[in-house]
Design a protein around this motif. Structure first.
Motif, mmCIF file in Angstrom:
data_model
loop_
_atom_site.group_PDB
_atom_site.id
_atom_site.type_symbol
_atom_site.label_atom_id
_atom_site.label_comp_id
_atom_site.label_asym_id
_atom_site.label_seq_id
_atom_site.Cartn_x
_atom_site.Cartn_y
_atom_site.Cartn_z
ATOM 1 N N PRO A 104 0.641 -1.057 0.056
ATOM 2 C CA PRO A 104 0.035 -0.053 0.133
ATOM 3 C C PRO A 104 1.007 1.319 -0.029
ATOM 4 C CG PRO A 104 -0.633 -1.632 1.750
ATOM 5 C CD PRO A 104 0.669 -1.750 1.259
ATOM 6 N N GLU A 105 0.203 2.301 -0.405
ATOM 7 C CA GLU A 105 0.696 3.493 -0.546
ATOM 8 C C GLU A 105 0.996 4.097 0.935
ATOM 9 O OE1 GLU A 105 -1.303 6.943 -2.197
ATOM 10 O OE2 GLU A 105 -3.237 6.252 -1.162
ATOM 11 N N ARG A 110 -2.137 9.061 1.437
ATOM 12 C CA ARG A 110 -3.528 8.923 1.113
ATOM 13 C C ARG A 110 -4.461 9.632 2.018
ATOM 14 N NH1 ARG A 110 -7.267 5.392 4.109
ATOM 15 N NH2 ARG A 110 -9.158 4.970 2.692
ATOM 16 N N LYS A 111 -4.069 10.085 3.162
ATOM 17 C CA LYS A 111 -4.712 11.037 4.038
ATOM 18 C C LYS A 111 -5.004 12.287 3.611
ATOM 19 C CE LYS A 111 -5.214 12.428 9.004
ATOM 20 N NZ LYS A 111 -4.499 12.165 10.350
ATOM 21 N N HIS A 112 -3.677 12.940 2.995
ATOM 22 C CA HIS A 112 -3.557 14.346 2.360
ATOM 23 C C HIS A 112 -4.459 14.211 1.262
ATOM 24 C CE1 HIS A 112 -2.086 17.927 0.997
ATOM 25 N NE2 HIS A 112 -1.765 17.510 -0.085
ATOM 26 N N GLY A 117 -9.958 16.336 -1.064
ATOM 27 C CA GLY A 117 -11.082 15.938 -2.125
ATOM 28 C C GLY A 117 -10.763 14.815 -3.122
ATOM 29 N N GLY A 118 -9.724 13.991 -2.858
ATOM 30 C CA GLY A 118 -9.347 13.230 -3.976
ATOM 31 C C GLY A 118 -10.254 11.664 -3.625
ATOM 32 N N ASN A 119 -9.587 10.588 -4.256
ATOM 33 C CA ASN A 119 -10.264 9.287 -4.182
ATOM 34 C C ASN A 119 -9.740 8.897 -3.053
ATOM 35 O OD1 ASN A 119 -10.975 6.776 -4.595
ATOM 36 N ND2 ASN A 119 -10.660 7.131 -6.794
#
Length: 239
Positions: A104-105, A110-112, A117-119
């Protein structure tokens, strides 16, 4: 007023440090959840260990030979939001696949992205695919590397490119050793950060208590000085 301001400052700082500690715990939880969703390698290792129990000499030699025949492909870049099940479905048409692991990234990334407003889906940085036949694995990596994923034209990953490399003399247990090492390093780093936050909290609280005692001592000293009786008198004039 000084005591109240000092206590307020202590509570604010303690809240900040507590929030930092909770964020580190949340990052650890996100990483653990992502690791569980990304890989079936632990289950595969357990099943392999159970299969080895109770095997005779000939069966054990056959099992070892089958393990040596396996080949591993390294995926340097996973198409955006492609899940392990989707990757297995796409590559299993070229040969039998046993285990798939996608890393995983970074949870902070991912939190940022979600905050902006991203996926919200989990993205994967890199991956490893184990084929039962290393010849097929080598052929798949050489033929698909740099080509389009393809499939239906309206599919999400149609225009993405494969980034595959065959790893000679690299087996699954090498990967599990690396993952265990990375997890140990991550846990050690988290423990160091947690201890650092705790030391900063204790040091700040100690300074706040010391400042409060000094302020209280000064105030009480001033009060005693104000309440001290006035013993001044005038001397009588001598005749």
């Amino acid at each position: 007023q000084l005591e109240s301001s000092v206590v307020t400052m202590a509570e604010d700082e303690r809240f900040k440090l507590t929030a930092t500690f909770e964020d580190s715990e949340q990052v650890q939880e996100d990483e653990n959840a992502s690791d569980e969703a990304a890989s079936d390698e632990e289950t595969g290792d357990l099943q392999a260990h159970q299969r080895m129990k109770g095997l005779g000499k000939a069966e054990l030699e056959a099992f070892t030979k089958a393990q040596k025949r396996r080949g591993l492909i390294y995926m340097s870049k996973v198409p955006p939001y492609m899940k392990p099940a989707k990757l297995r479905h796409l590559l299993s048409q070229f040969g039998e696949i046993d285990r798939v692991y996608l890393k995983p990234e970074d949870p902070k990334v991912r939190k940022h992205r979600v905050r902006m407003g991203g996926n919200k889906k989990i993205n994967y940085a890199e991956g490893w695919i184990e084929f039962l036949d290393k010849k097929i694995a080598k052929r798949v990596a050489e033929s698909l590397n740099g080509t389009q994923v393809g499939g239906k034209k309206n599919s999400f990953h149609h225009n993405d490119l494969w980034n595959l490399k065959y790893l000679p003399r690299f087996k699954w247990h090498h990967l599990t050793e690396r993952i265990a090492y990375d997890n140990a390093v991550r846990d050690r780093r988290l423990a160091v950060e947690t201890a650092k936050v705790q030391r900063e909290t204790n040091a700040y609280v100690e300074q706040v208590v010391k400042a409060s005692k000094i302020a209280t001592a000064k105030r009480h000293g001033k009060e005693r000085q104000d309440n001290r009786p006035n013993w001044s008198f005038k001397q009588k004039k001598r005749l």
